[in-house]
Structure formats: structure tokens, C-alpha cells
Scaffold this active site. Structure first.
Site, PDB file in Angstrom:
ATOM      1  N   ALA A  13      12.757 -10.204  36.782  1.00  0.00           N
ATOM      2  CA  ALA A  13      11.492 -10.508  37.464  1.00  0.00           C
ATOM      3  C   ALA A  13      10.356 -10.711  36.470  1.00  0.00           C
ATOM      4  O   ALA A  13       9.221 -10.967  36.866  1.00  0.00           O
ATOM      5  CB  ALA A  13      11.127  -9.382  38.431  1.00  0.00           C
ATOM      6  N   GLY A  14      10.654 -10.609  35.178  1.00  0.00           N
ATOM      7  CA  GLY A  14       9.619 -10.807  34.152  1.00  0.00           C
ATOM      8  C   GLY A  14       9.371 -12.289  33.940  1.00  0.00           C
ATOM      9  O   GLY A  14       9.974 -13.147  34.580  1.00  0.00           O
ATOM     10  N   ILE A  16      10.008 -14.381  31.372  1.00  0.00           N
ATOM     11  CA  ILE A  16      11.112 -15.214  30.881  1.00  0.00           C
ATOM     12  C   ILE A  16      12.207 -15.288  31.942  1.00  0.00           C
ATOM     13  O   ILE A  16      12.743 -16.353  32.239  1.00  0.00           O
ATOM     14  CB  ILE A  16      11.669 -14.664  29.547  1.00  0.00           C
ATOM     15  CG1 ILE A  16      10.595 -14.721  28.464  1.00  0.00           C
ATOM     16  CG2 ILE A  16      12.905 -15.447  29.106  1.00  0.00           C
ATOM     17  CD1 ILE A  16      10.974 -14.072  27.142  1.00  0.00           C
ATOM     18  N   ARG A  92       5.492  -3.130  23.492  1.00  0.00           N
ATOM     19  CA  ARG A  92       4.739  -2.157  22.699  1.00  0.00           C
ATOM     20  C   ARG A  92       3.461  -1.777  23.443  1.00  0.00           C
ATOM     21  O   ARG A  92       2.656  -2.641  23.784  1.00  0.00           O
ATOM     22  CB  ARG A  92       4.389  -2.742  21.326  1.00  0.00           C
ATOM     23  CG  ARG A  92       3.956  -1.640  20.374  1.00  0.00           C
ATOM     24  CD  ARG A  92       3.290  -2.152  19.129  1.00  0.00           C
ATOM     25  NE  ARG A  92       4.154  -2.976  18.308  1.00  0.00           N
ATOM     26  CZ  ARG A  92       4.139  -2.948  16.979  1.00  0.00           C
ATOM     27  NH1 ARG A  92       3.374  -2.097  16.346  1.00  0.00           N
ATOM     28  NH2 ARG A  92       4.888  -3.760  16.276  1.00  0.00           N
ATOM     29  N   GLN A 112      22.889  -0.098  27.885  1.00  0.00           N
ATOM     30  CA  GLN A 112      23.353  -1.400  28.377  1.00  0.00           C
ATOM     31  C   GLN A 112      24.674  -1.795  27.720  1.00  0.00           C
ATOM     32  O   GLN A 112      25.568  -2.327  28.385  1.00  0.00           O
ATOM     33  CB  GLN A 112      22.278  -2.474  28.148  1.00  0.00           C
ATOM     34  CG  GLN A 112      21.055  -2.222  29.042  1.00  0.00           C
ATOM     35  CD  GLN A 112      20.009  -3.306  28.976  1.00  0.00           C
ATOM     36  OE1 GLN A 112      20.053  -4.172  28.103  1.00  0.00           O
ATOM     37  NE2 GLN A 112      19.055  -3.259  29.876  1.00  0.00           N
ATOM     38  N   GLY A 130      15.328  -9.647  24.436  1.00  0.00           N
ATOM     39  CA  GLY A 130      14.321  -8.574  24.398  1.00  0.00           C
ATOM     40  C   GLY A 130      14.159  -8.029  22.989  1.00  0.00           C
ATOM     41  O   GLY A 130      15.141  -7.774  22.287  1.00  0.00           O
ATOM     42  N   ASP A 159      12.496 -19.946  17.560  1.00  0.00           N
ATOM     43  CA  ASP A 159      11.931 -20.159  16.213  1.00  0.00           C
ATOM     44  C   ASP A 159      12.501 -21.445  15.621  1.00  0.00           C
ATOM     45  O   ASP A 159      11.789 -22.237  14.993  1.00  0.00           O
ATOM     46  CB  ASP A 159      12.269 -18.969  15.311  1.00  0.00           C
ATOM     47  CG  ASP A 159      11.923 -17.650  15.971  1.00  0.00           C
ATOM     48  OD1 ASP A 159      10.757 -17.453  16.308  1.00  0.00           O
ATOM     49  OD2 ASP A 159      12.843 -16.828  16.184  1.00  0.00           O
ATOM     50  N   ARG A 162      10.900 -24.374  17.300  1.00  0.00           N
ATOM     51  CA  ARG A 162       9.516 -24.508  16.828  1.00  0.00           C
ATOM     52  C   ARG A 162       9.487 -25.140  15.438  1.00  0.00           C
ATOM     53  O   ARG A 162       8.635 -25.981  15.132  1.00  0.00           O
ATOM     54  CB  ARG A 162       8.867 -23.118  16.761  1.00  0.00           C
ATOM     55  CG  ARG A 162       8.522 -22.539  18.115  1.00  0.00           C
ATOM     56  CD  ARG A 162       8.168 -21.059  18.006  1.00  0.00           C
ATOM     57  NE  ARG A 162       7.645 -20.528  19.247  1.00  0.00           N
ATOM     58  CZ  ARG A 162       7.485 -19.241  19.506  1.00  0.00           C
ATOM     59  NH1 ARG A 162       7.844 -18.330  18.597  1.00  0.00           N
ATOM     60  NH2 ARG A 162       6.979 -18.844  20.651  1.00  0.00           N
ATOM     61  N   HIS A 187      14.259 -11.897  13.933  1.00  0.00           N
ATOM     62  CA  HIS A 187      13.279 -12.525  14.826  1.00  0.00           C
ATOM     63  C   HIS A 187      12.021 -11.659  14.786  1.00  0.00           C
ATOM     64  O   HIS A 187      11.778 -10.823  15.641  1.00  0.00           O
ATOM     65  CB  HIS A 187      13.827 -12.616  16.258  1.00  0.00           C
ATOM     66  CG  HIS A 187      12.765 -13.038  17.239  1.00  0.00           C
ATOM     67  ND1 HIS A 187      12.247 -14.301  17.268  1.00  0.00           N
ATOM     68  CD2 HIS A 187      12.106 -12.349  18.197  1.00  0.00           C
ATOM     69  CE1 HIS A 187      11.323 -14.382  18.206  1.00  0.00           C
ATOM     70  NE2 HIS A 187      11.210 -13.201  18.779  1.00  0.00           N
TER      71      HIS A 187
HETATM   72  P1  NDP Z   1       8.887 -11.287  29.064  1.00  0.00           P
HETATM   73  O1  NDP Z   1       9.826 -11.795  30.087  1.00  0.00           O
HETATM   74  O2  NDP Z   1       7.751 -12.153  28.647  1.00  0.00           O
HETATM   75  O3  NDP Z   1       9.669 -10.874  27.744  1.00  0.00           O
HETATM   76  C1  NDP Z   1      10.847 -10.118  27.804  1.00  0.00           C
HETATM   77  C2  NDP Z   1      11.301  -9.777  26.412  1.00  0.00           C
HETATM   78  O4  NDP Z   1      11.609 -10.959  25.699  1.00  0.00           O
HETATM   79  C3  NDP Z   1      10.254  -9.027  25.584  1.00  0.00           C
HETATM   80  O5  NDP Z   1      10.928  -8.018  24.853  1.00  0.00           O
HETATM   81  C4  NDP Z   1       9.736 -10.090  24.657  1.00  0.00           C
HETATM   82  O6  NDP Z   1       9.309  -9.562  23.428  1.00  0.00           O
HETATM   83  C5  NDP Z   1      11.003 -10.880  24.422  1.00  0.00           C
HETATM   84  N1  NDP Z   1      10.823 -12.160  23.768  1.00  0.00           N
HETATM   85  C6  NDP Z   1      11.665 -12.655  22.862  1.00  0.00           C
HETATM   86  N2  NDP Z   1      11.267 -13.823  22.414  1.00  0.00           N
HETATM   87  C7  NDP Z   1      10.131 -14.087  23.029  1.00  0.00           C
HETATM   88  C8  NDP Z   1       9.230 -15.142  22.945  1.00  0.00           C
HETATM   89  N3  NDP Z   1       9.401 -16.133  22.109  1.00  0.00           N
HETATM   90  N4  NDP Z   1       8.150 -15.115  23.754  1.00  0.00           N
HETATM   91  C9  NDP Z   1       7.958 -14.090  24.575  1.00  0.00           C
HETATM   92  N5  NDP Z   1       8.786 -13.048  24.669  1.00  0.00           N
HETATM   93  C10 NDP Z   1       9.843 -13.033  23.893  1.00  0.00           C
HETATM   94  O7  NDP Z   1       8.308  -9.867  29.492  1.00  0.00           O
HETATM   95  P2  NDP Z   1       7.786  -9.367  30.888  1.00  0.00           P
HETATM   96  O8  NDP Z   1       7.050  -8.132  30.582  1.00  0.00           O
HETATM   97  O9  NDP Z   1       7.199 -10.448  31.703  1.00  0.00           O
HETATM   98  O10 NDP Z   1       9.150  -8.980  31.630  1.00  0.00           O
HETATM   99  C11 NDP Z   1      10.002  -7.984  31.172  1.00  0.00           C
HETATM  100  C12 NDP Z   1      10.786  -7.459  32.348  1.00  0.00           C
HETATM  101  O11 NDP Z   1      11.684  -6.494  31.842  1.00  0.00           O
HETATM  102  C13 NDP Z   1       9.900  -6.776  33.391  1.00  0.00           C
HETATM  103  O12 NDP Z   1      10.158  -7.354  34.650  1.00  0.00           O
HETATM  104  C14 NDP Z   1      10.304  -5.321  33.329  1.00  0.00           C
HETATM  105  O13 NDP Z   1      10.385  -4.744  34.626  1.00  0.00           O
HETATM  106  C15 NDP Z   1      11.660  -5.363  32.692  1.00  0.00           C
HETATM  107  N6  NDP Z   1      11.922  -4.203  31.843  1.00  0.00           N
HETATM  108  C16 NDP Z   1      13.202  -3.768  31.783  1.00  0.00           C
HETATM  109  C17 NDP Z   1      13.525  -2.659  31.053  1.00  0.00           C
HETATM  110  C18 NDP Z   1      14.927  -2.187  31.072  1.00  0.00           C
HETATM  111  O14 NDP Z   1      15.821  -3.001  31.200  1.00  0.00           O
HETATM  112  N7  NDP Z   1      15.168  -0.914  30.969  1.00  0.00           N
HETATM  113  C19 NDP Z   1      12.529  -1.913  30.285  1.00  0.00           C
HETATM  114  C20 NDP Z   1      11.214  -2.480  30.364  1.00  0.00           C
HETATM  115  C21 NDP Z   1      10.956  -3.603  31.124  1.00  0.00           C
HETATM  116  P3  NDP Z   1       7.779  -9.230  23.096  1.00  0.00           P
HETATM  117  O15 NDP Z   1       7.412  -8.077  23.996  1.00  0.00           O
HETATM  118  O16 NDP Z   1       7.830  -8.860  21.658  1.00  0.00           O
HETATM  119  O17 NDP Z   1       7.006 -10.468  23.389  1.00  0.00           O
END
Ligand code: NDP
Length: 325
Positions: A13-14, A16, A92, A112, A130, A159, A162, A187
Site C-alpha cells: 500500500a506504499g 512504490i 529513517r 521475511q 526496501g 541507479d 538514471r 545502493h
Molecule cells: P516507498 O514505497 O516509497 O518505499 C519503500 C521502500 O523502498 C523504502 O525502504 C525506500 O527507501 C525504498 N526505495 C528503494 N529505492 C527507492 C527509490 N529509488 N525511491 C524511493 N524509495 C526507494 O515507501 P512508503 O513509505 O510509501 O511505503 C512503505 C510501505 O511499507 C508502507 O505501506 C508501510 O506500511 C510498509 N512497511 C512495511 C514494513 C514491514 O514489512 N514490516 C515496515 C515498515 C513499513 P527509502 O526510505 O530510503 O527511500
């Protein structure tokens, strides 16, 4: 249509995940003729948002989408999975050190890995997106003893893309004419985007751009592109990250086209001065669902030093997360 392929996505649901699910369901990963079951995984607080994603997927009436499983239980999410996108990760927070981030995510990815080991197809391909992606991949794979570590990889394809786009823009050519680009290492900000082997429209990139640019602005622009997108968009890159994740998995499954190579973080084998025992991004070619590191490249001292620096960072990350391996 053949039997349904099981595709699992965590953090579905995030930002990406929201891009990824629809593109995969529409056939952009495995082709339109392949039936897909999407197994969408979230943490409990995000389950309501995930229900919304599942509703929208239903409303797309995709020909190739067989079923959507939406769950906060990893066992159910990973059951029988053939392709796994590990996207969800703890971001973070304020005042959090990088080492805290590593430890928090190490816990998530160790669990996982263990659940994948028990419930996924033993030949499943697992892509870690992630962050810190390379070390999360190492932790997940080391907690999945019955799965081949070669079936785990971490994403440096964004990367890579890009870097191709920057070189194309600099030389005034279309990006499709750029070949043999490489991202080495982690990365992270120490990654080494390397155009020393690249060609543009069949010509050596080093003959088309100034050495100062190749060793300076080109590298920093690629390294900082994520931050530039955040500054412009107010939120992090998601569509381009999802696109890269699909391209990474598609090429891994179906092969790198046209004799070119791509960048993937895979188990380090010591080649080119990289460390063993970490997930390190190399130039790789994929064929028949497997990958091979490109051999025999001649690297200058500048490149060797960059590889050493990013390799050291990965060894430090591994040391910080060693309790969970
Ligand atoms: P995103 O979907 O934007 O990002 C998810 C992950 O991908 C982050 O770790 C992010 O790193 C990484 N990432 C890798 N490459 C890229 C890139 N080029 N650009 C952006 N991100 C990149 O995060 P959201 O917060 O929108 O969604 C995360 C989801 O994960 C949420 O829905 C949350 O509920 C869930 N979640 C699950 C967990 C678990 O499985 N236990 C724990 C925490 C959250 P970076 O943060 O460095 O950008």
C-alpha cells in the site's frame, strides 16, 4: 492461459507498491498471456489502505489478474510465491542513526527470509527494494537456508537507468542507444556509477564526454538523483522505482536483451576487488532465469578505488547487522 503465477509484494500500500501492483497485474512483468495472482502484504496499520488498493485492482478488470490476496500475515502473503518484491521497510525516523535503521530493518528482513524459506516456492526469485536494500537482501537470504542465495538480489536498476539517462542527455542521443552501463556496489551514496565501459550509439562513452564530467558531476548527479526528485516532487521517487523493479525482475526471468548487460546487486564473489559475503552490484547478464557477472573488464585505478570504498561500506553494514545472520 497457463496456471496462475504467484507474485508477492510487501509494503504493497506504499508509494512504490501502489505503482508496482497495477503494472504487474496489467501484464507488464510476465506478458499479457500469463495469469497472475497478486499476494499483497502490509503491516496491520496499513491494511485499510491495502483494501482500497485491492478494490482498485478489481475495478481495473485486468484480463491477466486471477486473484488478489491482501494480508498482514507473511505466511499467507508468501505462500507458493514465484516472484517476490520486498518493498516495505522501516523509514529513517527523526533522530534515528543509520545503524538504528539497519538494526530495525535487519529484524524485518530476517523474519521475511525465514518465512520465505518455509512458504515460498523453493525457486522463487526475490528482489529487495526496501532500504538498506543490499544488506536487507543479505539478511533475508541468510535466513532462508533452503533457498539458493542466487535467487536473492537487491535493486540498483533505478541507479542504472538514471545513469543511462544522464549519459544520453549529455551526449544528445536517445537513451535506447546507451549500452554497458554499470552501477557498482551499494545502493547508497557510495555507489559507483561507471561509464568507462559504456557505449553510446556504438561509440565509447569515454570518447564522447570529458573525463572530469565522467568522474565528477555524472557520478554525483546519479548518486543524488533521489534527493533531487524529493526536492522537486515533495515526495520520493515511486513510479521510476517501480519501473526499475519490474525491469530488474523481467530481465532476470526472461534475459537481458541484445547482448547488453544490467546492474544487479547479487552475492559478492570477490571479483573486481569487491568483498565476498555481501550483496554487491555488478554488471550482469541474465539468461534462462539465471544471472552471470560480466567477466574480463579492464578497470582503471579510479574505478578500483571507488569499488573498494563502496565495498567497505557494505562490510560495515554487515557487521552492524551480524546478530541477525
Ligand atoms: P516507498 O514505497 O516509497 O518505499 C519503500 C521502500 O523502498 C523504502 O525502504 C525506500 O527507501 C525504498 N526505495 C528503494 N529505492 C527507492 C527509490 N529509488 N525511491 C524511493 N524509495 C526507494 O515507501 P512508503 O513509505 O510509501 O511505503 C512503505 C510501505 O511499507 C508502507 O505501506 C508501510 O506500511 C510498509 N512497511 C512495511 C514494513 C514491514 O514489512 N514490516 C515496515 C515498515 C513499513 P527509502 O526510505 O530510503 O527511500
Amino acid at each position: 492461459m497457463s496456471a496462475s503465477t504467484q507474485v508477492a509484494i510487501t509494503g504493497a500500500a506504499g508509494q512504490i507498491g501502489y505503482q508496482l501492483a497495477f503494472r504487474i497485474a496489467s501484464g507488464q512483468l510476465l506478458g499479457h498471456g500469463q495469469s497472475i495472482t497478486l499476494r499483497l502484504v502490509e503491516i496491520a496499520p496499513a491494511m485499510q489502505a491495502l483494501e482500497g488498493v485491492a478494490m482498485e485492482l478489481e475495478d481495473c478488470a485486468f484480463d491477466s489478474l486471477e486473484e488478489v490476496v491482501a494480508t498482514d500475515r507473511l505466511e499467507e502473503g508468501f505462500r507458493g510465491a514465484d516472484y517476490v518484491f520486498l518493498v516495505g521497510a522501516k523509514p529513517r525516523g527523526p533522530g534515528m542513526e543509520r545503524s538504528d535503521l539497519l538494526t530495525e530493518n535487519a529484524r524485518i528482513f530476517s523474519r521475511q527470509g525465514a518465512v520465505l524459506n518455509e512458504h515460498a516456492d523453493e525457486h522463487a526469485k526475490v528482489l529487495v527494494v526496501g532500504n538498506p536494500a543490499n544488506t536487507n537482501a543479505l539478511i533475508a537470504s541468510s535466513n532462508a537456508p533452503d533457498m539458493d542465495p542466487r535467487n536473492f538480489s537487491a535493486m540498483t536498476r533505478l541507479d542504472h537507468n538514471r545513469a543511462c539517462a544522464q549519459l544520453a542527455a549529455r551526449t544528445g542521443h536517445h537513451v535506447s542507444t546507451v549500452r554497458r552501463m554499470t552501477i557498482w556496489g551499494n545502493h547508497s551514496a557510495t555507489q559507483y556509477p561507471d561509464l568507462s565501459q559504456a557505449t553510446v550509439d556504438g561509440k565509447a562513452a569515454t570518447s564522447l564526454v570529458e573525463s572530469n564530467w565522467a568522474r565528477g558531476e555524472f557520478i554525483t548527479t546519479v548518486q543524488q538523483r533521489g534527493a533531487s526528485v524529493i526536492k522537486a516532487r515533495g515526495t520520493s521517487s515511486a513510479a521510476s522505482a517501480a519501473n526499475a523493479a519490474i525491469e530488474h525482475m523481467r530481465d532476470w526471468a526472461h534475459g537481458t536483451p541484445g547482448g547488453d548487460w544490467v546492474s544487479m546487486a547479487v552475492p559478492g564473489d570477490g571479483s573486481y576487488g569487491s568483498p565476498e559475503g555481501v550483496f554487491f552490484s555488478y554488471p550482469v547478464r541474465c539468461e534462462d532465469g539465471d544471472w552471470e557477472i560480466v567477466r574480463g573488464l579492464d578497470l582503471d585505478e579510479f574505478s578500483q578505488e571507488k569499488i573498494r570504498i563502496t565495498g567497505e561500506e557494505l562490510l560495515d553494514e554487515r557487521a552492524a547487522a551480524s546478530d541477525l545472520m
